[in-house]
Structure formats: structure tokens, C-alpha cells
Design a protein around this motif. Structure first.
Motif, short mmCIF file in Angstrom:
data_model
loop_
_atom_site.label_atom_id
_atom_site.label_comp_id
_atom_site.label_asym_id
_atom_site.label_seq_id
_atom_site.Cartn_x
_atom_site.Cartn_y
_atom_site.Cartn_z
N ILE B 140 46.72 -22.66 -100.52
CA ILE B 140 46.20 -23.24 -101.76
C ILE B 140 44.69 -23.27 -101.76
CG2 ILE B 140 46.00 -25.37 -103.11
CD1 ILE B 140 48.73 -25.96 -102.83
N LEU B 141 44.10 -22.76 -102.86
CA LEU B 141 42.67 -22.89 -103.05
C LEU B 141 42.44 -23.93 -104.13
CD1 LEU B 141 41.68 -19.10 -103.35
CD2 LEU B 141 41.94 -20.46 -101.27
N LEU B 142 41.76 -25.02 -103.79
CA LEU B 142 41.45 -26.06 -104.76
C LEU B 142 39.97 -25.95 -105.08
CD1 LEU B 142 43.42 -28.60 -102.64
CD2 LEU B 142 44.07 -28.10 -104.99
N ILE B 143 39.66 -25.49 -106.30
CA ILE B 143 38.27 -25.17 -106.61
C ILE B 143 37.79 -25.99 -107.80
CG2 ILE B 143 36.68 -23.27 -107.15
CD1 ILE B 143 38.93 -21.37 -106.14
N ALA B 144 36.65 -26.67 -107.64
CA ALA B 144 36.13 -27.48 -108.74
C ALA B 144 34.65 -27.23 -108.96
CB ALA B 144 36.35 -28.96 -108.47
N GLY B 145 34.25 -27.33 -110.23
CA GLY B 145 32.84 -27.26 -110.58
C GLY B 145 32.49 -28.52 -111.35
N GLY B 146 31.43 -29.20 -110.98
CA GLY B 146 30.96 -30.38 -111.72
C GLY B 146 31.99 -31.47 -111.81
N LEU B 147 32.20 -31.95 -113.06
CA LEU B 147 33.16 -33.03 -113.31
C LEU B 147 34.60 -32.60 -113.03
CD1 LEU B 147 33.43 -35.93 -114.37
CD2 LEU B 147 33.44 -35.02 -116.69
N GLY B 148 34.80 -31.29 -112.84
CA GLY B 148 36.13 -30.77 -112.56
C GLY B 148 36.77 -31.38 -111.32
N LEU B 149 35.94 -32.00 -110.47
CA LEU B 149 36.51 -32.62 -109.27
C LEU B 149 37.38 -33.83 -109.66
CD1 LEU B 149 36.69 -32.44 -106.21
CD2 LEU B 149 34.68 -33.91 -106.03
N SER B 164 52.03 -30.57 -94.68
CA SER B 164 52.94 -29.63 -94.01
C SER B 164 53.63 -28.67 -94.98
CB SER B 164 53.99 -30.40 -93.22
OG SER B 164 54.69 -31.24 -94.11
N TYR B 165 53.64 -29.01 -96.26
CA TYR B 165 54.28 -28.11 -97.23
C TYR B 165 53.49 -26.81 -97.44
CZ TYR B 165 57.28 -31.91 -98.95
OH TYR B 165 58.19 -32.89 -99.08
N TYR B 166 52.21 -26.87 -97.12
CA TYR B 166 51.36 -25.75 -97.50
C TYR B 166 50.77 -25.05 -96.29
CZ TYR B 166 51.95 -28.33 -101.79
OH TYR B 166 52.51 -28.99 -102.84
N LYS B 167 50.43 -23.75 -96.47
CA LYS B 167 49.78 -23.01 -95.38
C LYS B 167 48.29 -23.36 -95.35
CE LYS B 167 52.66 -18.93 -94.80
NZ LYS B 167 52.72 -17.54 -95.33
N ASP B 168 47.41 -22.38 -95.52
CA ASP B 168 45.97 -22.67 -95.46
C ASP B 168 45.50 -23.38 -96.72
OD1 ASP B 168 46.12 -21.40 -93.12
OD2 ASP B 168 45.04 -19.58 -93.75
N VAL B 169 44.69 -24.41 -96.54
CA VAL B 169 44.19 -25.17 -97.68
C VAL B 169 42.66 -25.12 -97.71
CG1 VAL B 169 44.02 -27.44 -98.76
CG2 VAL B 169 46.17 -26.73 -97.70
N TYR B 170 42.11 -24.72 -98.84
CA TYR B 170 40.66 -24.70 -99.02
C TYR B 170 40.29 -25.62 -100.18
CZ TYR B 170 40.24 -20.43 -96.21
OH TYR B 170 40.25 -19.51 -95.20
N ILE B 171 39.27 -26.46 -99.97
CA ILE B 171 38.70 -27.22 -101.09
C ILE B 171 37.28 -26.72 -101.27
CG2 ILE B 171 38.07 -29.49 -101.98
CD1 ILE B 171 40.16 -30.72 -100.11
N LEU B 172 37.00 -26.14 -102.41
CA LEU B 172 35.67 -25.60 -102.67
C LEU B 172 35.08 -26.33 -103.86
CD1 LEU B 172 36.65 -21.81 -102.48
CD2 LEU B 172 35.98 -23.31 -100.59
N ASP B 226 45.91 -14.23 -97.58
CA ASP B 226 46.74 -13.16 -98.10
C ASP B 226 46.97 -13.43 -99.59
OD1 ASP B 226 48.75 -11.54 -98.97
OD2 ASP B 226 50.19 -12.07 -97.39
N PRO B 227 46.40 -12.61 -100.48
CA PRO B 227 46.45 -12.93 -101.91
C PRO B 227 47.87 -13.02 -102.44
CG PRO B 227 45.59 -10.70 -101.55
CD PRO B 227 45.66 -11.36 -100.21
N GLY B 228 48.80 -12.36 -101.82
CA GLY B 228 50.18 -12.41 -102.27
C GLY B 228 50.84 -13.75 -102.05
N GLU B 229 50.24 -14.54 -101.15
CA GLU B 229 50.85 -15.84 -100.81
C GLU B 229 49.91 -16.98 -101.14
OE1 GLU B 229 51.76 -15.84 -96.69
OE2 GLU B 229 53.65 -14.82 -97.00
N THR B 230 49.07 -16.77 -102.17
CA THR B 230 48.05 -17.77 -102.44
C THR B 230 48.10 -18.26 -103.88
OG1 THR B 230 46.63 -16.75 -100.78
CG2 THR B 230 45.55 -18.21 -102.38
N ASN B 231 47.94 -19.56 -104.05
CA ASN B 231 47.82 -20.17 -105.37
C ASN B 231 46.44 -20.78 -105.49
OD1 ASN B 231 50.62 -20.21 -106.67
ND2 ASN B 231 50.98 -20.87 -104.57
N ALA B 232 45.94 -20.86 -106.73
CA ALA B 232 44.64 -21.48 -106.92
C ALA B 232 44.70 -22.47 -108.07
CB ALA B 232 43.59 -20.42 -107.19
N ILE B 233 43.99 -23.59 -107.90
CA ILE B 233 43.81 -24.55 -108.99
C ILE B 233 42.32 -24.62 -109.23
CG2 ILE B 233 44.03 -26.96 -109.68
CD1 ILE B 233 46.50 -27.16 -107.92
N VAL B 234 41.91 -24.31 -110.45
CA VAL B 234 40.49 -24.25 -110.74
C VAL B 234 40.15 -25.21 -111.87
CG1 VAL B 234 38.57 -22.69 -111.24
CG2 VAL B 234 40.65 -21.78 -110.18
#
Ligand SMILES: Cc1cc2nc3c(=O)[nH]c(=O)nc-3n(C[C@H](O)[C@H](O)[C@H](O)COP(=O)(O)OP(=O)(O)OC[C@H]3O[C@@H](n4cnc5c(N)ncnc54)[C@H](O)[C@@H]3O)c2cc1C
Ligand code: SF4
Ligand code: SF4
Ligand code: FES
Lengths: 346, 302
Positions: B140-149, B164-172, B226-234
Motif C-alpha cells: 500500500i502506498l499512502l500518499i498525501a499533499g497538504g491538507l490531504g493528510l 499484518s494484512y498488508y505487505k510493504d507500506v509507504y506513507i509519503l 511490484d506494481p501488480g501487487e500494489t494499491n495506492a491512496i492519494v
């Protein structure tokens, strides 16, 4: 549906009985145009004589009795850092006499959004349920297009529906409360002759309307989204919002609140709005999602003829052309459709 | 004499259902009812933003109040107005919710002047949510800009609570200027959680800023998934998520696995006032959370 006939004199007696006890609203002549034609409005009437059932059109639609221009949603009482919310729905029964097919169809289309979809509105339903509706057939007017949008025939949404056959009305009865009211008066079973006369009147009415070709309109609205047609008409639009105010189906609104002078009471109310008004989609920081008149004009048509069709299988518009008549800039649905079809090569 | 037509009392629920059928009967009673909630804490984040912790006062109402990450509520200051605000807390806390509010106009200013103990109205929750269940087993990629956080905190808390439900987690997270960064006090906590990659960046840094300088998209250079196994919330302003989603597309993440939250003017939250309309889509009921593919297909969405 049950069919009966009633003499016009007997119907008059019925209305007069109603007038003694209840609020009766109907087409009332309020003045004359320069060309001598009468101007009518749906207004409370005090006597049978004020009710002009042969009217052609009303400038405003019957919508205002179901969706008032301004309606209180809730009231607040403030005391010691606390508040109490009070909600009231309008309960008082009302009789509306003389609605044309398009106006009843307009209510049915509003029902789809306001009474049957998710989050049905109790404010609307309470008014709807407490209104007794008597419809009436009429010869088509020269500039309407109800047939093209399937709004010239009504099969529900009213209690009684009248068709004039000379000295009597042919009455379609659609609800038990309609039947219960009617049975207190001298009504007659329908004869073959009545049915023939009724069908003849219906045929005449149907033949009287100029056909309007609405071919492919929902599709064209999407394909021609960036068409020049919108820029051309949009330049003329005055952003006054009159079209939405007179329209029987436009229901968009805004909510605002105010505090009383004494500071001890507050009120939250809803005002009908129009997507043609400049700040319709404006958010904080002055960002406007629909900054130019052309996009705003387009969205009114888009919602009426495409958005609503996508969800409910018919356009929202009932073809009364009130919006076209009221517009000072001469913007009207038949002209817009014509240009869209020409653009699309249809 | 008796009235000819009996008044029809719509609050007598069963009867009023007779002639018209509804699919959300219970909503009728709550259509315009607000839950009364008390502001229990106010936390100043920056000059413009404050975090409000509110608690629905009635015990039953508070217990029943459930929502999912990405949904919003209508916050009402009686007598002043009602505004849509995303829920910025974990949904396990039910009717104890957090709202991060930027001061921009009438209602938000009244709220910023409010004191602890003030009572506001809460209607909702409304709208669609981020499909957290669907993302299980993926990065999961959790991405925010400004007030989006603010709206992003709900899914962040969910991911942390269910790591534990998720593989690699990024907060950007990125902002224009470093002093506009929100929730600075929480970064350390998030960063210390083993196995969560937190990166914060600002386009311009103040004198004491020691962090990274650059655009949010710069942070994506170092994301190796791996882009095939990745979700993003922006979450962020349209310009920001447009660029970010473009980059994610280039990385090979399918558009229907990127989720964004749209903002429009809202006066009801229930698909009635039409103010939030985009073409034939209602941001309040069909959104605010949309997958990016849907957004690309909405006329004039961005
Ligand atoms: C789904 C959603 C979630 C949001 N979440 C947050 C959040 O978590 N934190 C936050 O600070 N802000 C959020 N906003 C934006 C917030 O709703 C506006 O900043 C707020 O309505 C401004 O109100 P105001 O009275 O202070 O401004 P004014 O400019 O005085 O606005 C007057 C009226 O315009 C309307 N309005 C103005 N701006 C907006 C807007 N951006 N969106 C919708 N209606 C608007 C409201 O009805 C408001 O009452 C969100 C908006 C949406 C649509
Ligand atoms: S279309 Fe005509 S009536 Fe409607 S807002 Fe424009 S000028 Fe006014
Ligand atoms: S013709 Fe105009 S006023 Fe009449 S229903 Fe259609 S859009 Fe509304
Ligand atoms: S906010 Fe009223 S329709 Fe979406």
C-alpha cells in the motif's frame, strides 16, 4: 383505474363543499398580457368562480407547493452553551385542482429522487401525502413538447383526473381517497358514448401538438460536451436562474442558517437554487468548478436530459417549456436540441 | 365539522410508508437529525489548521455511529452553517471522532474560535470509502499533499492497526512549505513502527527544516514495489493527485487500484441538493472516494 362521469354543476358543488373546509389551490387568473391573453398562477382560491379550469398555462409550476422556494428544515433553541434541535413537517391537508398532465408527471419524476431513492425526504413526502390532486386534460399549447418526453399521459400520481365532455367531466379515479370523496356526489357509470367521446378528445389533443424530434439527445449531450453550441448559447445566458425557478422539475437547493436578533434562536432553511447561478459550484478560496456561463447552462440540460435518464430511464424534463417562455435571453429547449442535433449531424 | 381530508402524519412511520416504497426507511426519521457532539479537545496544528476531537454525547448514538476510512460527515454549527469534513480518525473509535479543519470561511472560522466543551451537530457518515479489505495481501502506498493528510489519517490508522494484512507500506507526505506540515508530532511514532516507510518532503524549507526538499513525486523514485501487487491512496489537491497518479501509472500500477478523494461544494450529503454534481455523478453518494479510472472518465472531474 375506475372511470365515472360527473356533471359539471355537480363538480362545482363538490368544490364549493371543499372550499368551506379546506385549502383549495388552483389556476387563478391574475392579469392579462399585452396581447390580451390571460396570465394564470396556481394560487389559493376562495370561490369556484376564481378557479379557471380552462386555463392554458401557469407561469410558475405547482412545484412550489411541494418544494417551496424557502422552507425551514429545523429550528434551534439556544440556552447556556447548549442547543436543542426541533424539526416539523407540514401536515395541513390541501386540495390542488386543475393540474395538467405535465405537472403531475413532474411530481412523479420528483418522487423518484425525493421520495423513493435512498434518503427519501420527509419534508417533501409529508407535503405530497397531504395534497389531494385533481388533474385535468387540456388541448396542447403551441410551444410545449410534453409528448416528446413522454409526459403527456399520466397513469398515477393523482386522485382524480378530469376530461371535459361538454356539460360533464369524464373522471379517472386513481385512489381510494379520490373515490371516497366522489361517491358523496351524483356520479354516473361510464356509457359507450362517454368512452367514445373521451377517446375522441384524447385523439384531438394528441394530434394538436407539434412533434419535436428528441432523437439521440442523451447521447449528443455527452458527445457534444465541448461543443460550440454551449459557448454560443452560454454567451447569451444572464445567469438569472429564472428557468429553474419556474421549472416544475428543477429541485437543486442551497442550505443556509441564521441566528435570531436576540441570539436565542437559530434556523436552518433550504432555498431552491439554480445551477445557472454563478456561485452554484463555488467552494472556499473562491474556487469555482463551473466558472463560465456556458458550463453552467450546459449542466442544466445535462442533468435534465442525460443525468436523470441514466439513473431513472426518462428525462427529468416534462416538456412544459416554462423555462423557454420565461427566459429573457430566448434560450429554450427546442432551440438547444435543434442546434445540438445539427452539430451532431443528426 | 370534521376535516374532509385527514392530515397524514409522516412521523407515524408505518403508515407513511404505504403509498410510496423506500429502501432506506429508517433514514426518514434521521433525514435532518444531527447527532449532538461535544468538542472534547482542540489541538492546534498550524496557523490555519486545528484538530478537533469530538464525542457524540448520547451513549447509544455514539455506539451506533460507525464509519469506514474515507467517509465524511456534515458538521453543523447551529445558526451558522453546515460543512462537509472528512473523518480523520480510526474507525475503531466509533463515535469519538477527529476532524482536522482548515480555517477558510464562515463556518470554519466559527469552529476555530470555538472552545472545548462547545456542542456541534454531526450528520452522517456519508459517501464511499477506501476499499481496505480489497487491498489486503498487497503493498500500500499512502500518499498525501497538504491538507490531504486529514482524510488519509483514517486509512493510515487502519493499516497500522492491521499491519499484518498488508505487505510493504509507504506513507509519503509533502507540502509547499515545511511549516505547513500537519501532524508533525505523529511522524516519529509512525516512523518507529518497524516496517512502515515514512517519507516527508517540502517544496520549500524554513530555516530550521532538516528534512528533504522537493516535490512529492520525487519520493516515488525510491519506492520499489511490484506494481501488480500494489494499491495506492492519494489525497490532496487535484493538481497534486493528477501528477502523482500519472507517475504511478508510469510505474505500472493499474488505474483502478489507485484511489483519490474528490472535493465539491456540498449542501446535503444525500444526493439531493445537486451541488456536488459532476456530470451525472454525485460526489456525496458515488464519491468522494473514486478509483482513478472512474475519475479519468468523469467529464470535468479534474
Ligand atoms: C468530502 C469533503 C471532505 C472535506 N474534508 C475536509 C477536511 O477534512 N478538512 C477541511 O478543512 N476541509 C474539508 N473539506 C472542505 C470544507 O468542507 C470547506 O473548507 C468548508 O465547507 C468551508 O466552509 P466555510 O463556511 O468555512 O467557508 P465559506 O467560504 O464561508 O463557505 C460557505 C459555504 O460554502 C460551502 N463550501 C465552501 N467550500 C467548500 C468546499 N471546499 N467543499 C464543500 N463545500 C464548500 C459550504 O456549504 C459552506 O458552508 C471537505 C470538503 C468535502 C467536499
Ligand atoms: S437560461 Fe435564461 S432563464 Fe435560465 S439563467 Fe440563463 S438567462 Fe436566465
Ligand atoms: S421544459 Fe423547461 S421548465 Fe419545463 S420541465 Fe423541461 S426544463 Fe423544466
Ligand atoms: S451534497 Fe447535496 S447532492 Fe451531493
Amino acid at each position: 383505474m375506475l372511470f365515472k362521469t360527473i356533471a359539471k354543476s355537480e363538480f362545482k358543488r363538490l368544490v364549493e363543499d371543499l372550499l368551506k373546509e379546506e385549502e383549495v389551490i388552483g389556476p387563478k387568473k391574475i392579469g392579462e398580457r399585452e396581447d390580451g391573453k390571460a396570465i394564470h398562477q396556481f394560487l389559493p382560491v376562495q370561490s369556484y368562480g376564481e378557479l379557471d379550469l380552462e386555463y392554458g398555462r401557469t407561469e410558475y409550476s405547482a412545484k412550489t407547493y411541494f418544494l417551496p422556494y424557502k422552507e425551514t428544515l429545523s429550528k434551534y433553541k439556544f440556552s447556556n452553551d447548549n442547543w436543542q434541535q426541533e424539526i416539523e413537517y407540514r401536515l395541513k391537508p390541501r386540495f390542488m385542482i386543475g393540474l395538467h398532465a405535465c405537472d403531475i408527471n413532474a411530481l412523479l419524476r420528483l418522487d423518484k429522487v425525493l421520495a423513493r431513492d435512498s434518503y427519501p425526504s420527509p419534508y417533501y413526502i409529508s407535503r405530497r401525502r397531504n395534497t389531494f390532486i385533481v388533474g385535468i386534460d387540456h388541448p396542447p399549447l403551441e410551444d410545449c413538447f410534453c409528448r416528446a418526453v413522454g409526459a403527456d399521459v399520466v397513469t398515477q400520481g393523482f386522485e382524480l383526473y378530469l376530461t371535459s365532455l361538454g356539460d360533464r367531466y369524464f373522471v379517472s379515479i386513481n385512489s381510494d381517497r379520490g373515490f371516497n370523496l366522489l361517491k358523496k356526489y351524483a356520479i354516473h357509470d361510464v356509457t359507450d358514448e362517454d368512452t367514445q367521446a373521451y377517446l375522441e378528445v384524447r385523439r384531438e389533443h394528441a394530434a394538436g401538438q407539434k412533434p419535436l424530434n428528441l432523437h439521440d439527445i442523451p447521447n449528443l449531450l455527452d458527445i457534444e460536451f465541448y461543443s460550440d453550441v454551449w459557448r454560443q448559447w452560454g454567451q447569451k445566458c444572464l445567469n438569472c436562474g429564472s428557468c429553474a425557478m419556474v421549472c416544475p422539475t428543477c429541485y437543486c437547493y442551497g442550505v443556509s442558517e441564521r441566528v435570531s436578533m436576540g441570539g436565542d434562536e437559530g434556523e436552518k432553511s433550504r432555498q431552491l437554487y439554480s445551477c445557472n447561478l454563478k456561485d452554484f459550484a463555488c467552494v472556499a478560496g473562491n474556487h469555482n468548478f463551473r466558472p463560465d456561463p456556458a458550463t453552467r447552462l450546459k449542466y442544466r440540460y445535462y442533468h435534465q436530459h442525460r443525468g436523470f435518464t441514466e439513473t431513472f430511464e426518462s428525462p427529468l424534463c416534462v416538456g412544459c417549456n416554462r423555462c423557454g417562455r420565461v427566459c429573457l435571453a430566448g434560450i429554450n429547449p427546442p432551440a438547444i436540441f435543434n442546434d445540438l442535433q445539427a452539430e451532431g449531424g443528426a | 365539522m370534521k376535516q374532509i381530508l385527514e392530515p397524514y402524519d409522516i412521523t407515524r412511520e408505518r403508515e407513511m410508508m404505504l403509498p410510496l416504497d423506500y429502501n432506506r426507511r429508517s433514514q426518514l426519521k434521521h433525514y435532518d437529525k444531527t447527532y449532538k457532539a461535544e468538542i472534547t479537545n482542540i489541538i492546534r496544528l498550524t496557523e490555519m489548521e486545528k484538530l478537533f476531537q469530538v464525542r457524540i454525547i448520547d451513549d447509544t448514538e455514539r455506539e451506533r455511529f460507525t464509519f469506514l476510512p474515507g467517509q465524511f460527515v456534515m458538521v453543523e454549527v447551529p445558526g451558522y452553517g453546515e460543512i462537509p469534513i472528512s473523518i480523520s480518525s480510526s474507525f475503531t473509535h466509533k463515535g469519538f471522532i477527529e476532524l482536522c479543519i482548515r480555517k477558510v470561511g464562515l463556518v470554519t472560522t466559527v469552529l476555530h474560535n470555538a472552545k472545548r466543551g462547545c456542542k456541534v451537530g454531526i450528520r452522517g457518515p456519508f459517501g464511499t470509502h477506501f476499499p481496505m479489505e480489497q487491498m489486503r495481501g498487497n503493498n500500500i502506498l499512502l500518499i498525501a499533499g497538504g491538507l490531504g493528510l486529514a482524510p488519509l489519517r483514517a486509512p493510515i490508522f487502519h493499516v497500522i492497526e492491521n499491519r499484518s494484512y498488508y505487505k510493504d507500506v509507504y506513507i509519503l507526505y509533502g507540502t509547499k512549505e515545511s511549516n505547513l506540515l500537519l501532524f508533525t508530532y505523529q511522524y516519529e511514532e509512525w516512523d518507529r513502527i518497524a516496517d512502515i516507510n515514512l517519507r516527508v518532503i517540502a517544496e520549500q524549507g524554513s530555516k530550521d527544516w532538516k528534512g528533504e526538499i522537493g516535490l512529492i513525486t520525487d519520493l516515488l523514485d525510491e519506492v520499489d514495489v511490484d506494481p501488480g501487487e500494489t494499491n495506492a491512496i492519494v489525497c490532496g489537491p487535484p493538481v497534486m493527485f493528477k501528477f502523482v497518479c500519472q507517475r504511478l501509472t508510469d510505474m505500472g500500477i493499474p488505474m483502478h487500484r489507485m484511489f483519490v478523494s474528490l472535493e465539491r461544494r456540498m449542501h446535503c450529503g444525500m444526493g439531493k441538493c445537486c451541488r456536488c454534481n459532476i456530470g451525472s455523478t454525485y460526489t456525496c453518494v458515488d464519491g468522494p472516494v473514486f478509483d482513478y479510472w472512474t475519475v479519468m472518465n468523469l467529464q470535468e472531474a479534474i
